[in-house]
Enzyme design. Structure first.
Site, PDB file in Angstrom:
ATOM      1  N   ASP A  63       0.841  -1.203   0.000  1.00 49.36           N
ATOM      2  CA  ASP A  63       0.000   0.000   0.000  1.00 49.36           C
ATOM      3  C   ASP A  63       0.877   1.254   0.000  1.00 49.36           C
ATOM      4  O   ASP A  63       2.035   1.209   0.415  1.00 49.36           O
ATOM      5  CB  ASP A  63      -0.887   0.027   1.251  1.00 49.36           C
ATOM      6  CG  ASP A  63      -1.879  -1.125   1.270  1.00 49.36           C
ATOM      7  OD1 ASP A  63      -2.216  -1.637   0.188  1.00 49.36           O
ATOM      8  OD2 ASP A  63      -2.297  -1.503   2.380  1.00 49.36           O
TER       9      ASP A  63
HETATM   10  N1  URA Z   1      -1.165  -5.945   3.912  1.00 48.04           N
HETATM   11  C1  URA Z   1      -1.692  -4.709   3.905  1.00 48.04           C
HETATM   12  O1  URA Z   1      -2.745  -4.466   4.474  1.00 48.04           O
HETATM   13  N2  URA Z   1      -1.034  -3.746   3.257  1.00 48.04           N
HETATM   14  C2  URA Z   1       0.152  -3.931   2.629  1.00 48.04           C
HETATM   15  O2  URA Z   1       0.711  -2.998   2.066  1.00 48.04           O
HETATM   16  C3  URA Z   1       0.689  -5.226   2.646  1.00 48.04           C
HETATM   17  C4  URA Z   1       0.006  -6.220   3.297  1.00 48.04           C
END
Ligand code: URA
Length: 229
Positions: free
Chosen positions: A102
């Site tokens: 993310d």
């Molecule tokens: N899980 C998440 O919620 N976000 C990420 O960036 C990676 C794994």
């Protein structure tokens, strides 16, 4: 190189993504040994592939580990014009991220132009290990950690077993072999502890040792061999 589909060849040559290459092929802009290339054309390294009359040559395979900082998106091109992980990796080969973090998540991200390996690593069947450190709201109880280990329901399906341990007050480490969308955030929210910050400390055995946020390095040959195995 074994015979590969024309779009895969163009991706390895750094011309475009496979999907972008399909568009070029459909647009009649690609020739193979002087003949128009088709979506189902296969080529080998001895073939002469041209795009708009310019030679498309294979690039050497490249494998890069990036310490992704917060605020950059995990994509090759962002329609909103935000900074991407690819902008951070100034490499002569066109490498693209394997999987996704993310925009606010930091940590270990692999980028490569080896489409075959990228596909394998991203496939749930191969269960690549990912280690996340999360700061969360509240302080998860032993029961909450146990719930995480046993699996929580996301999209009507239980998550696969994970290792979960407390690193400190309001801090947990999760070791996952799945990679569902926003999985860590959704799992922790499901047990009542929304994530306030998320970091991936390890991906497929690769750690960030010696890499500051925003920095990257090439993998060593032994590391590539380990990923392949
Ligand atoms: N899980 C998440 O919620 N976000 C990420 O960036 C990676 C794994």
């Amino acid at each position: 190189m074994a015979r590969v589909r024309l779009n895969a060849y163009l991706a390895r040559a750094g011309v475009a993504s496979r999907r972008g290459a399909d568009e070029l092929i459909k647009g009649g802009r690609v020739t193979v040994n002087g003949e128009p290339g088709q979506l189902n054309t296969f080529v080998a390294s001895r073939d002469r592939v041209e795009v708009d009359g310019r030679l498309a040559e294979l690039q050497p395979l490249a494998y890069v580990l990036l310490h992704k900082p917060a605020g950059v998106v995990t994509t090759a091109r962002d329609p909103q014009g935000r900074r991407t992980v690819v902008d951070l990796v100034d490499h002569r080969s066109r490498v693209v991220p394997v999987g996704r973090l993310d925009v606010d998540t930091t940590g270990a991200l692999l980028l490569t132009n080896d489409g075959e390996l990228a596909h394998t690593l991203a496939h749930p069947r191969y269960e690549v290990e990912k280690v996340y450190e999360a700061d969360v709201e509240g302080d998860p109880s032993d029961e909450a950690l146990e719930d995480l280990r046993r699996g929580v329901e996301l999209d009507d399906r239980l998550t696969a077993p994970v290792h979960a341990r407390r690193l400190g007050p309001g801090q947990v480490e999760l070791v996952l072999h799945e990679g569902r969308k926003h999985q860590v955030k959704r799992m922790l929210a499901a047990v009542g502890h929304p994530v306030t910050s998320l970091h991936r400390s390890r991906y497929a055995g690769l750690t960030l040792e010696g890499l500051e946020p925003g920095a990257w390095r090439e993998l060593e040959p032994f590391e590539v061999a380990r990923l392949r195995s």
